[in-house]
Design a protein around this motif. Structure first.
Motif, PDB file in Angstrom:
ATOM      1  N   ILE A   4      43.638  78.769  62.505  1.00 28.83           N
ATOM      2  CA  ILE A   4      44.590  79.213  61.472  1.00 28.83           C
ATOM      3  C   ILE A   4      43.906  80.216  60.538  1.00 28.83           C
ATOM      4  CG2 ILE A   4      45.928  78.450  59.465  1.00 28.83           C
ATOM      5  CD1 ILE A   4      47.260  77.483  61.885  1.00 28.83           C
ATOM      6  N   ALA A  82      56.740  74.155  60.827  1.00 29.74           N
ATOM      7  CA  ALA A  82      57.180  73.017  61.647  1.00 29.74           C
ATOM      8  C   ALA A  82      56.551  73.078  63.034  1.00 29.74           C
ATOM      9  CB  ALA A  82      58.700  73.015  61.751  1.00 29.74           C
ATOM     10  N   ARG A  83      56.463  74.293  63.584  1.00 30.95           N
ATOM     11  CA  ARG A  83      55.863  74.457  64.926  1.00 30.95           C
ATOM     12  C   ARG A  83      54.405  73.994  64.907  1.00 30.95           C
ATOM     13  NH1 ARG A  83      53.998  74.212  69.075  1.00 30.95           N
ATOM     14  NH2 ARG A  83      53.801  75.691  70.791  1.00 30.95           N
ATOM     15  N   LEU A  84      53.685  74.370  63.841  1.00 32.74           N
ATOM     16  CA  LEU A  84      52.273  73.983  63.756  1.00 32.74           C
ATOM     17  C   LEU A  84      52.136  72.470  63.578  1.00 32.74           C
ATOM     18  CD1 LEU A  84      50.905  76.917  61.580  1.00 32.74           C
ATOM     19  CD2 LEU A  84      50.602  76.573  64.026  1.00 32.74           C
ATOM     20  N   ALA A  85      53.161  71.867  62.937  1.00 36.62           N
ATOM     21  CA  ALA A  85      53.117  70.411  62.764  1.00 36.62           C
ATOM     22  C   ALA A  85      53.272  69.682  64.097  1.00 36.62           C
ATOM     23  CB  ALA A  85      54.209  69.973  61.785  1.00 36.62           C
ATOM     24  N   SER A  86      53.759  70.384  65.122  1.00 41.43           N
ATOM     25  CA  SER A  86      53.893  69.745  66.437  1.00 41.43           C
ATOM     26  C   SER A  86      52.588  69.810  67.238  1.00 41.43           C
ATOM     27  CB  SER A  86      55.014  70.416  67.245  1.00 41.43           C
ATOM     28  OG  SER A  86      54.588  71.684  67.719  1.00 41.43           O
ATOM     29  N   THR A  87      51.594  70.502  66.709  1.00 40.23           N
ATOM     30  CA  THR A  87      50.296  70.580  67.390  1.00 40.23           C
ATOM     31  C   THR A  87      49.376  69.467  66.852  1.00 40.23           C
ATOM     32  OG1 THR A  87      49.200  72.008  65.769  1.00 40.23           O
ATOM     33  CG2 THR A  87      50.567  73.107  67.416  1.00 40.23           C
ATOM     34  N   PRO A  88      48.251  69.241  67.505  1.00 40.16           N
ATOM     35  CA  PRO A  88      47.351  68.176  67.010  1.00 40.16           C
ATOM     36  C   PRO A  88      46.677  68.504  65.668  1.00 40.16           C
ATOM     37  CG  PRO A  88      46.913  68.692  69.320  1.00 40.16           C
ATOM     38  CD  PRO A  88      47.817  69.760  68.808  1.00 40.16           C
ATOM     39  N   LEU A  89      46.909  69.697  65.139  1.00 36.51           N
ATOM     40  CA  LEU A  89      46.284  70.093  63.862  1.00 36.51           C
ATOM     41  C   LEU A  89      46.775  69.187  62.725  1.00 36.51           C
ATOM     42  CD1 LEU A  89      44.629  72.585  62.581  1.00 36.51           C
ATOM     43  CD2 LEU A  89      46.883  73.399  61.903  1.00 36.51           C
ATOM     44  N   HIS A  91      47.553  67.949  58.811  1.00 36.46           N
ATOM     45  CA  HIS A  91      48.128  68.644  57.659  1.00 36.46           C
ATOM     46  C   HIS A  91      47.039  69.266  56.787  1.00 36.46           C
ATOM     47  CE1 HIS A  91      51.884  65.862  57.959  1.00 36.46           C
ATOM     48  NE2 HIS A  91      51.748  66.672  58.967  1.00 36.46           N
ATOM     49  N   ARG A 243      58.616  68.810  54.572  1.00 32.23           N
ATOM     50  CA  ARG A 243      59.955  68.257  54.837  1.00 32.23           C
ATOM     51  C   ARG A 243      60.989  69.377  54.878  1.00 32.23           C
ATOM     52  NH1 ARG A 243      58.575  64.001  51.584  1.00 32.23           N
ATOM     53  NH2 ARG A 243      59.654  64.843  49.783  1.00 32.23           N
ATOM     54  N   LYS A 246      60.642  71.336  58.027  1.00 34.12           N
ATOM     55  CA  LYS A 246      61.036  70.647  59.257  1.00 34.12           C
ATOM     56  C   LYS A 246      62.539  70.489  59.403  1.00 34.12           C
ATOM     57  CE  LYS A 246      56.779  68.021  59.378  1.00 34.12           C
ATOM     58  NZ  LYS A 246      56.168  66.757  59.017  1.00 34.12           N
TER      59      LYS A 246
ATOM     60  N   LYS B  45      62.489  67.174  67.558  1.00 33.13           N
ATOM     61  CA  LYS B  45      61.441  67.245  66.528  1.00 33.13           C
ATOM     62  C   LYS B  45      60.777  65.889  66.332  1.00 33.13           C
ATOM     63  CE  LYS B  45      63.256  71.199  63.970  1.00 33.13           C
ATOM     64  NZ  LYS B  45      64.036  71.617  62.802  1.00 33.13           N
ATOM     65  N   VAL B  48      58.289  65.429  69.235  1.00 34.55           N
ATOM     66  CA  VAL B  48      57.048  66.216  69.196  1.00 34.55           C
ATOM     67  C   VAL B  48      56.236  65.954  67.932  1.00 34.55           C
ATOM     68  CG1 VAL B  48      57.995  68.036  70.635  1.00 34.55           C
ATOM     69  CG2 VAL B  48      58.143  68.268  68.170  1.00 34.55           C
ATOM     70  N   VAL B  50      57.118  66.402  64.760  1.00 31.19           N
ATOM     71  CA  VAL B  50      57.378  67.248  63.586  1.00 31.19           C
ATOM     72  C   VAL B  50      58.069  66.420  62.505  1.00 31.19           C
ATOM     73  CG1 VAL B  50      58.699  69.222  62.744  1.00 31.19           C
ATOM     74  CG2 VAL B  50      57.432  69.394  64.875  1.00 31.19           C
ATOM     75  N   THR B  70      48.002  62.226  67.890  1.00 24.08           N
ATOM     76  CA  THR B  70      47.162  63.355  68.298  1.00 24.08           C
ATOM     77  C   THR B  70      47.065  63.437  69.815  1.00 24.08           C
ATOM     78  OG1 THR B  70      45.926  63.069  66.264  1.00 24.08           O
ATOM     79  CG2 THR B  70      44.924  64.466  67.932  1.00 24.08           C
ATOM     80  N   LYS B  73      50.538  64.418  71.182  1.00 19.96           N
ATOM     81  CA  LYS B  73      50.840  65.843  70.964  1.00 19.96           C
ATOM     82  C   LYS B  73      50.088  66.718  71.966  1.00 19.96           C
ATOM     83  CE  LYS B  73      52.061  65.712  66.061  1.00 19.96           C
ATOM     84  NZ  LYS B  73      51.644  66.066  64.690  1.00 19.96           N
ATOM     85  N   CYS B  84      58.788  81.066  66.973  1.00 19.53           N
ATOM     86  CA  CYS B  84      57.686  80.864  66.029  1.00 19.53           C
ATOM     87  C   CYS B  84      56.464  81.643  66.501  1.00 19.53           C
ATOM     88  CB  CYS B  84      57.359  79.384  65.910  1.00 19.53           C
ATOM     89  SG  CYS B  84      58.721  78.456  65.250  1.00 19.53           S
ATOM     90  N   LEU B  97      45.789  81.831  69.255  1.00 18.96           N
ATOM     91  CA  LEU B  97      46.031  80.889  68.151  1.00 18.96           C
ATOM     92  C   LEU B  97      46.476  79.530  68.694  1.00 18.96           C
ATOM     93  CD1 LEU B  97      46.615  80.063  65.182  1.00 18.96           C
ATOM     94  CD2 LEU B  97      48.885  81.032  65.485  1.00 18.96           C
ATOM     95  N   LEU B 101      44.578  75.842  68.766  1.00 22.41           N
ATOM     96  CA  LEU B 101      45.158  74.689  68.062  1.00 22.41           C
ATOM     97  C   LEU B 101      45.190  73.454  68.950  1.00 22.41           C
ATOM     98  CD1 LEU B 101      48.108  76.374  66.122  1.00 22.41           C
ATOM     99  CD2 LEU B 101      46.038  75.392  65.157  1.00 22.41           C
ATOM    100  N   TYR B 102      45.265  73.681  70.268  1.00 28.53           N
ATOM    101  CA  TYR B 102      45.267  72.545  71.199  1.00 28.53           C
ATOM    102  C   TYR B 102      43.868  72.304  71.777  1.00 28.53           C
ATOM    103  CZ  TYR B 102      50.327  72.160  71.032  1.00 28.53           C
ATOM    104  OH  TYR B 102      51.614  71.966  70.613  1.00 28.53           O
TER     105      TYR B 102
END
Lengths: 247, 309
Positions: A4, A82-89, A91, A243, A246, B45, B48, B50, B70, B73, B84, B97, B101-102
């Motif tokens: 990021i 929201a898309r980034l929140a779906s990755t293992p990263l 908060h 929130r 999302k 959502k 996944v 979110v 984790t 995901k 996005c 990117l 991230l993964y």
């Protein structure tokens, strides 16, 4: 987090608006005001330079808030947050990944503006360690305010308007445009409540009085305190931001 | 296998999802179908990670989702309905990117990026800024960003909205390749024909409730009804009173039937006795969309219940 941060840095290098606000416009202001005050008021050259170069550096460092607000609100509204929140990263890593590049930009801004001051006006730099630590403190408080604003603002316009109030209001009341000694007592008291004032006071001690870290401890404590308070607000408001992003 | 049990989600006081129970078999392609605002995106959502403030349980291969987010995901490739992407960066930068991230790095990342660029047909545009891409190219890149970590579950939320026919075909081919590679595909759409073409399992969702689910062929068998359409001069509802389930449709009449061939023969004989030559006499089968409307009374492309709320 690195992913990021690197992406943000890459975006920053391509953002011409950011370059203008961060580097070009402050240099124009510095040259303009040193010319005006130097010629019309016959002020002491070193004191004038030490007032204006750090003063406008502090003022424009707070303009980073605009970029932070825009970046966060764009991420929120485009669905990217929201898309980034779906990755293992996590908060926290997302938060830090977005924040650190802005800190880097402010530090680079300070280096360039002070460097310009040295080259163009023989700005004295003083103790490098004190200068570095104070610059980090300034970057921390300016970006911390920006992060708080970014997660609290509902719209981009609202965030930019509040940023203008903080940057310009803080500059005016914090003695960045005019030394506080020339201001009425009430305004001098208000100035001491603002991080802008303490940043400039710290720079003046380092540059004019050859001060070291021990001489600017109060400025550092206040800057770090303000920065930490803003960061805390940002972190507390961050779940609300997510929130909104999302839904 | 993905199992959802008693999933509930509120937006304020408005229920967006109510008691959702779904079973998605491993390596299946599951079509989640419903009108705009039915709750499809909310459900995706949740799947996944979110949206985290929901009630109910999700299990993937018998392991609970909560507490293993984790790892879960890492198994999922999510293609959101929104595009996005970082428009000021190149296609390759966007892929870098999402790969990082993964946790995909170094030589492996470069290999994966090259493979994904080939798959999404953007190899020749990898160094172009995303802002210069057409809507279809952005959609394909949006999918590509979900593929870099080679997930075994693909979740695609309306991936063909607003794309040109060529990109739609390319997206369909990608989804077929996911299926052929044994990935579980969850595909949401309000375009029934897409789901009928791509999926072997289906779930109907309306007003936040799953109203039907199962293998596509079983759902069709349960609800598909044949009908005879007849149109022409002298043909009226009165003329067809001897038949059950007659409704006006377009310029003529639709006669529903469980035994369509016999009904077709009967209609033909009836018209012949009356010396009427129909302009159109056709045997037709209800499509998924007709079944959905029959089950819910909600046209698919209307704004649905959640949006109205």
């Amino acid at each position: 987090m690195t992913a990021i941060a690197l992406m943000e840095l890459k975006k920053k290098t391509k953002d011409k608006g950011l370059w203008f606000w961060t580097f070009l416009l402050p240099i124009i202001f510095i040259v303009g005001f040193i010319t005006i005050f130097g010629e019309s008021m016959g002020a002491d050259s070193e004191q004038l330079v030490v007032q204006i170069v750090p003063g406008y550096t502090v003022m424009f460092s707070f303009y980073i808030m605009i970029s932070i607000v825009i970046a966060f609100i764009k991420d929120r509204d485009s669905g990217m947050a929201a898309r980034l929140a779906s990755t293992p990263l996590s908060h926290l890593k997302y938060f830090l990944g977005k924040w650190l590049p802005f800190v880097a930009v402010v530090l680079l801004q300070i280096v360039i503006l002070f460097g310009f001051g040295v080259v163009a006006y023989n700005l004295p730099l003083g103790d490098p360690l004190a200068l570095t630590v104070l610059s980090i403190g300034l970057a921390f408080v300016a970006t911390g305010c920006g992060m708080a604003m970014a997660v609290l603002a509902k719209t981009e316009n609202m965030g930019i308007a509040l940023t203008q109030v903080i940057a310009l209001g803080g500059a005016m009341l914090g003695g960045l445009w005019l030394p506080v000694e020339f201001m009425p007592d009430v305004l001098q008291s208000i100035a001491r409540l603002l991080p802008h004032y303490w940043a400039l006071e710290g720079f003046k001690i380092v540059l004019l009085e050859k001060g070291t870290i021990s001489d600017i401890w109060l400025s550092l404590v206040i800057l770090v305190g303000f920065g930490a308070a803003c960061s805390m607000v940002a972190l507390l408001a961050y779940p609300r931001y997510l929130r909104l992003a999302k839904s | 296998m993905i199992q959802l049990h008693a999933i509930e989600k509120l937006y304020g006081k408005q229920p967006a999802l109510q008691q959702i129970d779904l079973t998605i078999p491993k390596a299946s392609s599951f079509g989640l179908v419903g009108p705009n605002g039915a709750g499809k995106s909310t459900l995706m959502k949740i799947l996944v990670g979110v949206i985290e403030d929901y009630k109910g349980q999700i299990k993937i291969d018998s392991a609970p989702y909560v507490g293993n987010q984790t790892a879960m995901k890492q198994r999922i490739g999510y293609v959101p309905q929104d595009i996005c992407l970082e428009e000021t960066l190149t296609a390759r930068d966007n892929l870098i990117l999402f790969g990082r991230l993964y946790g995909v790095k170094g030589k492996k990342l470069q290999e994966r990026i090259n493979a994904v660029l080939e798959l999404i047909g953007l190899k020749d545009r990898e160094k172009s800024l995303v802002s210069t891409f057409s809507g279809g190219m952005k959609r394909r890149l949006n999918i590509g960003c979900a593929l870099l970590h080679d997930p075994d579950i693909m979740i695609l939320d309306e991936p063909t909205v607003g794309v040109d026919p060529q990109s739609r075909r390319a997206i369909f081919e990608m989804i077929h390749s996911f299926k052929n590679n044994g990935k579980t595909v969850i595909y949401s759409s309000h375009y029934m024909e897409e789901v009928e073409q791509l999926c072997d399992h289906i779930g109907f969702i309306d007003r936040g409730v799953v109203i039907e689910q199962g293998k596509l062929r079983d759902v069709l068998a349960r609800h598909r009804q044949s009908s005879i359409y007849v149109e022409g001069k002298g043909i009226s509802k009165q003329l067809l009173t001897g038949f059950e389930g007659v409704t006006e449709h377009e310029e003529g009449y639709l006669i529903e039937s469980q035994t369509p061939l016999q009904t077709l023969e009967a209609v033909t004989c009836h018209l012949a006795k009356k010396a009427i030559l129909p302009a159109r006499l056709e045997l037709s089968q209800a499509k998924l969309e007709d079944i959905f409307i029959k089950l819910t009374g909600t046209p698919l492309r209307d704004n649905g219940w959640e949006a109205q709320q």
